[in-house]
Design a protein around this motif. Structure first.
Motif, PDB file in Angstrom:
ATOM      1  N   GLU A   1       0.824  -1.197   0.000  1.00  0.00           N
ATOM      2  CA  GLU A   1       0.000   0.000   0.000  1.00  0.00           C
ATOM      3  C   GLU A   1       0.863   1.254   0.000  1.00  0.00           C
ATOM      4  N   VAL A   2       0.487   2.187  -0.851  1.00  0.00           N
ATOM      5  CA  VAL A   2       1.199   3.461  -0.964  1.00  0.00           C
ATOM      6  C   VAL A   2       0.195   4.565  -0.658  1.00  0.00           C
ATOM      7  N   PRO A   3       0.571   5.544   0.157  1.00  0.00           N
ATOM      8  CA  PRO A   3      -0.369   6.625   0.488  1.00  0.00           C
ATOM      9  C   PRO A   3      -0.757   7.416  -0.758  1.00  0.00           C
ATOM     10  N   PRO A   4      -2.011   7.890  -0.829  1.00  0.00           N
ATOM     11  CA  PRO A   4      -2.448   8.652  -2.012  1.00  0.00           C
ATOM     12  C   PRO A   4      -1.794  10.017  -2.126  1.00  0.00           C
ATOM     13  N   GLU A   5      -1.302  10.553  -1.011  1.00  0.00           N
ATOM     14  CA  GLU A   5      -0.675  11.873  -1.062  1.00  0.00           C
ATOM     15  C   GLU A   5       0.362  11.994   0.035  1.00  0.00           C
ATOM     16  N   VAL A   6       1.502  12.588  -0.309  1.00  0.00           N
ATOM     17  CA  VAL A   6       2.508  12.944   0.690  1.00  0.00           C
ATOM     18  C   VAL A   6       2.932  14.382   0.433  1.00  0.00           C
ATOM     19  N   ARG A   7       3.385  15.032   1.490  1.00  0.00           N
ATOM     20  CA  ARG A   7       3.820  16.424   1.377  1.00  0.00           C
ATOM     21  C   ARG A   7       5.181  16.598   2.036  1.00  0.00           C
ATOM     22  N   THR A   8       6.033  17.336   1.371  1.00  0.00           N
ATOM     23  CA  THR A   8       7.246  17.834   2.005  1.00  0.00           C
ATOM     24  C   THR A   8       7.103  19.339   2.125  1.00  0.00           C
ATOM     25  N   ARG A   9       8.101  19.979   2.683  1.00  0.00           N
ATOM     26  CA  ARG A   9       8.030  21.437   2.781  1.00  0.00           C
ATOM     27  C   ARG A   9       8.130  22.103   1.412  1.00  0.00           C
ATOM     28  N   ASN A  10       8.566  21.339   0.399  1.00  0.00           N
ATOM     29  CA  ASN A  10       8.834  21.932  -0.903  1.00  0.00           C
ATOM     30  C   ASN A  10       7.891  21.482  -2.005  1.00  0.00           C
ATOM     31  N   ALA A  11       7.096  20.444  -1.768  1.00  0.00           N
ATOM     32  CA  ALA A  11       6.271  19.894  -2.849  1.00  0.00           C
ATOM     33  C   ALA A  11       5.158  19.026  -2.286  1.00  0.00           C
ATOM     34  N   VAL A  12       4.201  18.716  -3.160  1.00  0.00           N
ATOM     35  CA  VAL A  12       3.142  17.749  -2.879  1.00  0.00           C
ATOM     36  C   VAL A  12       3.281  16.632  -3.901  1.00  0.00           C
ATOM     37  N   PHE A  13       3.086  15.394  -3.467  1.00  0.00           N
ATOM     38  CA  PHE A  13       3.199  14.230  -4.351  1.00  0.00           C
ATOM     39  C   PHE A  13       1.890  13.453  -4.310  1.00  0.00           C
ATOM     40  N   LYS A  14       1.316  13.206  -5.492  1.00  0.00           N
ATOM     41  CA  LYS A  14       0.064  12.476  -5.605  1.00  0.00           C
ATOM     42  C   LYS A  14       0.323  11.138  -6.289  1.00  0.00           C
ATOM     43  N   LEU A  15      -0.240  10.079  -5.726  1.00  0.00           N
ATOM     44  CA  LEU A  15      -0.113   8.765  -6.330  1.00  0.00           C
ATOM     45  C   LEU A  15      -0.724   8.777  -7.732  1.00  0.00           C
ATOM     46  N   ALA A  16      -0.014   8.252  -8.707  1.00  0.00           N
ATOM     47  CA  ALA A  16      -0.472   8.219 -10.097  1.00  0.00           C
ATOM     48  C   ALA A  16      -0.186   6.840 -10.684  1.00  0.00           C
ATOM     49  N   THR A  17      -0.476   6.676 -11.953  1.00  0.00           N
ATOM     50  CA  THR A  17      -0.213   5.417 -12.657  1.00  0.00           C
ATOM     51  C   THR A  17       0.521   5.721 -13.952  1.00  0.00           C
ATOM     52  N   PHE A  18       1.042   4.696 -14.589  1.00  0.00           N
ATOM     53  CA  PHE A  18       1.715   4.887 -15.870  1.00  0.00           C
ATOM     54  C   PHE A  18       0.735   5.336 -16.945  1.00  0.00           C
ATOM     55  N   ASP A  19      -0.540   4.996 -16.789  1.00  0.00           N
ATOM     56  CA  ASP A  19      -1.544   5.459 -17.750  1.00  0.00           C
ATOM     57  C   ASP A  19      -1.735   6.965 -17.689  1.00  0.00           C
ATOM     58  N   ASP A  20      -1.318   7.586 -16.584  1.00  0.00           N
ATOM     59  CA  ASP A  20      -1.454   9.039 -16.441  1.00  0.00           C
ATOM     60  C   ASP A  20      -0.352   9.810 -17.165  1.00  0.00           C
ATOM     61  N   LEU A  21       0.672   9.128 -17.645  1.00  0.00           N
ATOM     62  CA  LEU A  21       1.822   9.801 -18.247  1.00  0.00           C
ATOM     63  C   LEU A  21       1.555  10.078 -19.719  1.00  0.00           C
ATOM     64  N   PRO A  22       1.450  11.336 -20.136  1.00  0.00           N
ATOM     65  CA  PRO A  22       1.174  11.647 -21.546  1.00  0.00           C
ATOM     66  C   PRO A  22       2.299  11.146 -22.448  1.00  0.00           C
ATOM     67  N   GLY A  23       1.953  10.347 -23.435  1.00  0.00           N
ATOM     68  CA  GLY A  23       2.951   9.863 -24.381  1.00  0.00           C
ATOM     69  C   GLY A  23       3.800   8.712 -23.885  1.00  0.00           C
ATOM     70  N   TRP A  24       3.487   8.127 -22.734  1.00  0.00           N
ATOM     71  CA  TRP A  24       4.305   7.033 -22.191  1.00  0.00           C
ATOM     72  C   TRP A  24       4.429   5.880 -23.183  1.00  0.00           C
ATOM     73  N   GLN A  25       3.346   5.517 -23.840  1.00  0.00           N
ATOM     74  CA  GLN A  25       3.381   4.386 -24.768  1.00  0.00           C
ATOM     75  C   GLN A  25       4.169   4.707 -26.036  1.00  0.00           C
ATOM     76  N   GLN A  26       4.334   5.986 -26.340  1.00  0.00           N
ATOM     77  CA  GLN A  26       5.045   6.363 -27.572  1.00  0.00           C
ATOM     78  C   GLN A  26       6.541   6.616 -27.354  1.00  0.00           C
ATOM     79  N   ASP A  27       6.950   6.818 -26.120  1.00  0.00           N
ATOM     80  CA  ASP A  27       8.362   7.098 -25.864  1.00  0.00           C
ATOM     81  C   ASP A  27       9.196   5.845 -26.098  1.00  0.00           C
ATOM     82  N   ASP A  28      10.318   6.012 -26.776  1.00  0.00           N
ATOM     83  CA  ASP A  28      11.233   4.886 -26.997  1.00  0.00           C
ATOM     84  C   ASP A  28      12.084   4.706 -25.741  1.00  0.00           C
ATOM     85  N   ILE A  29      11.686   3.797 -24.878  1.00  0.00           N
ATOM     86  CA  ILE A  29      12.357   3.598 -23.598  1.00  0.00           C
ATOM     87  C   ILE A  29      13.816   3.186 -23.792  1.00  0.00           C
TER      88      ILE A  29
END
Length: 523
Positions: free
Chosen positions: A52-80
């Motif tokens: 289990e991974v928390p849906p959100e974490v915060r540091t003093r400098n940023a906020v991090f939201k749990l996401a998926t690879f499907d959320d990455l624009p162009g992920w399927q098209q990038d030549d890894i």
């Protein structure tokens, strides 16, 4: 640049030098589910079970939201495959950390296919979207590159500007080692090699240091200092650029001279970029990289008319101004990765591949004096490893940068070495796809904030052109190994309260405390 590098830039590049070809987007097959083996032998090693991974974490400098690879624009098209070498470079230092050795060992057995490499990341990493502290989704993306200068080993014939190594009288102190109660007081320190360490007040031979004179920046906890003897031995800030120039460099400081170059503006460009190449009279190339800086921050400077350096990573407000006899209205000069409207003969000439600035610009007596309004100064070291000329300079992580796949980041937000995903418009006038997998392998003094990336374009005229045309708003994600992401559940970074809207516990400053580039202060 290591850079740990700090500051702003001017482009100077070699005619006809190639930069790695842009990776064009192309369609690929959908990745196999994480549990399925790759189609080619050998099969992918079993992935680390997800916890289990928390849906959100915060540091003093940023906020991090749990996401998926499907959320990455162009992920399927990038030549890894184009980024796999950069990932393997990151593994060299990362595999010394818990959990990374197994992951990096598994990477060594991945079949050399785009499908298998994509499946590897999807099976072993958790994606976190990076947000600003106000939850906004975009930040600045700029570019940098490796410039070329002309030089020689001895002074003379117009080669009068020294490229300095680290002065022997420059000491550093990690202010995090000073107890919190003494950070606004006078303390005693003693040298240990090139470092200063706090000692008891009764310690003989100690130097007095008034901590109130220094800005304690958690982005870089090293203070750069010099020792002053006499009846009351004390610690002073290291010399600013103008103070160094007043000493008549290289006189007045005990620093090695790595080479003599023919253009102070070109040296300033290299100091800003954090590394560079120097073409010597025998056609050999001396590669130099960031070694240290003088501890003074980058400040906007004024330059003579028609001289508009491209600065590396400066904020939008950090613009240069023109002054003098030029009747045209003053215009902002681009920051590292951007450009003011209108043509600039000096920059255009340099980026066309000219090795030398126009003679009028080189001989302008006001130019070096203008640079003194920026107090920062970078010192270099020779890159002794004999890496191929096609390989990039060494970044802050200690591995060679990969053109098009390495970025400089704020390590308080994005841990160095980790995979990131970047989505930004292509540079002006280019079709280079900037929706791609990249790796956080460098830092810079002006690279600050949650959504901030400085994109490394490589070496050569085309790389310089791309760097100066890269200034966009972009979105970013960071990838953590599953086990490391799951550990966030037990950290003080987790947002408490229903739906992430409740009270937030006192957050630390590091998403990942690596003990080197980002570490929590302890008293």
């Amino acid at each position: 640049m290591n850079h740990r590098t700090l500051l702003p830039a001017l482009a100077l590049v070699l005619a006809g030098c190639d930069t790695p070809p842009a990776v064009q987007p192309r369609a690929t097959e959908a990745p196999q589910p994480a549990a399925a083996p790759a189609p080619a032998a050998p099969a992918l090693p079993a992935a680390t079970p997800r916890r289990e991974v928390p849906p959100e974490v915060r540091t003093r400098n940023a906020v991090f939201k749990l996401a998926t690879f499907d959320d990455l624009p162009g992920w399927q098209q990038d030549d890894i495959r184009a980024g796999w070498g950069a990932f393997r470079n990151s593994c060299a230092p990362l595999q010394r950390r818990p959990g990374w050795r197994e992951l990096c060992d598994a990477a060594a057995t991945v079949p050399p296919t785009e499908k298998a490499m994509r499946a590897f990341f999807e099976a072993r990493f958790t994606v976190l979207r990076i947000l600003n502290t106000d939850a906004s989704r975009e930040g600045d993306v700029t570019g940098y590159f490796e410039p070329l200068l002309e030089g020689q080993p001895t002074r003379g014939g117009g080669y009068d500007t020294p490229v300095l190594g680290v002065p022997r009288g420059l000491y550093t102190l990690d202010w995090g080692r000073v107890p919190a109660a003494q950070r606004q007081a006078t303390i005693r320190v003693k040298p240990q090699g090139d470092k200063l360490v706090p000692v008891p007040a009764s310690e003989p031979g100690a130097y007095m240091m008034d901590m109130r004179r220094f800005v304690l920046d958690d982005r870089d906890r090293k203070l750069r200092l010099r020792l002053v003897g006499g009846a009351q031995p004390r610690v002073e800030p290291y010399y600013s650029r103008s103070e160094l120039e007043a000493l008549g460099l290289p006189g007045g400081v005990d620093a090695p001279v790595l080479a003599w170059v023919n253009d102070p503006l070109a040296l300033y460009a290299m100091q800003v970029q954090g590394s560079g190449r120097i073409l010597m009279p025998d056609t050999s190339v001396l590669r130099v990289q960031y070694a240290e800086q003088n501890g003074h921050p980058f400040r906007p400077l004024r330059v003579v008319p028609k001289v508009k350096p491209v600065t590396r990573g400066a904020a939008e407000a950090d613009t240069f101004e023109l002054e003098g006899d030029d009747p045209a209205p003053a215009a902002p000069v681009v920051t590292r990765g951007g450009r003011a409207p209108g043509a600039d003969p000096l920059v255009d000439e340099l980026l066309k591949g000219g090795r030398r600035a126009p003679a009028a610009a080189r001989s302008a007596p006001a130019a070096p004096a203008r640079l003194n309004t920026d107090p920062s100064y970078v010192f270099f070291k020779v890159a002794t490893d004999r890496r191929p000329s096609s390989e990039g300079p060494q970044g802050a992580l200690g591995v060679p940068l990969t053109a098009g796949r390495s970025v400089a980041v704020d390590p308080r937000v994005t841990p160095l070495g980790y995979p990131m995903y970047l989505s930004a418009p292509p540079p002006t006038g280019s079709r280079v796809q900037m929706q791609r997998l990249v790796f956080a392998q460098d830092t810079g003094g002006a690279i600050r904030g949650a959504l901030r990336a400085d994109y490394f374009w490589g070496f050569g005229a085309e790389a310089g052109q791309m760097a100066r045309n890269t200034r966009h708003r972009g979105q970013m994600w960071v990838m953590l190994p599953h086990a490391e992401a799951a550990r966030l559940s037990a950290s003080r970074l987790v947002t408490r309260g229903a739906g992430g809207n409740g009270p937030v516990e006192s957050a630390g400053q590091c998403l990942v405390d690596d003990g080197e580039f980002c570490s929590e202060l302890t008293d």
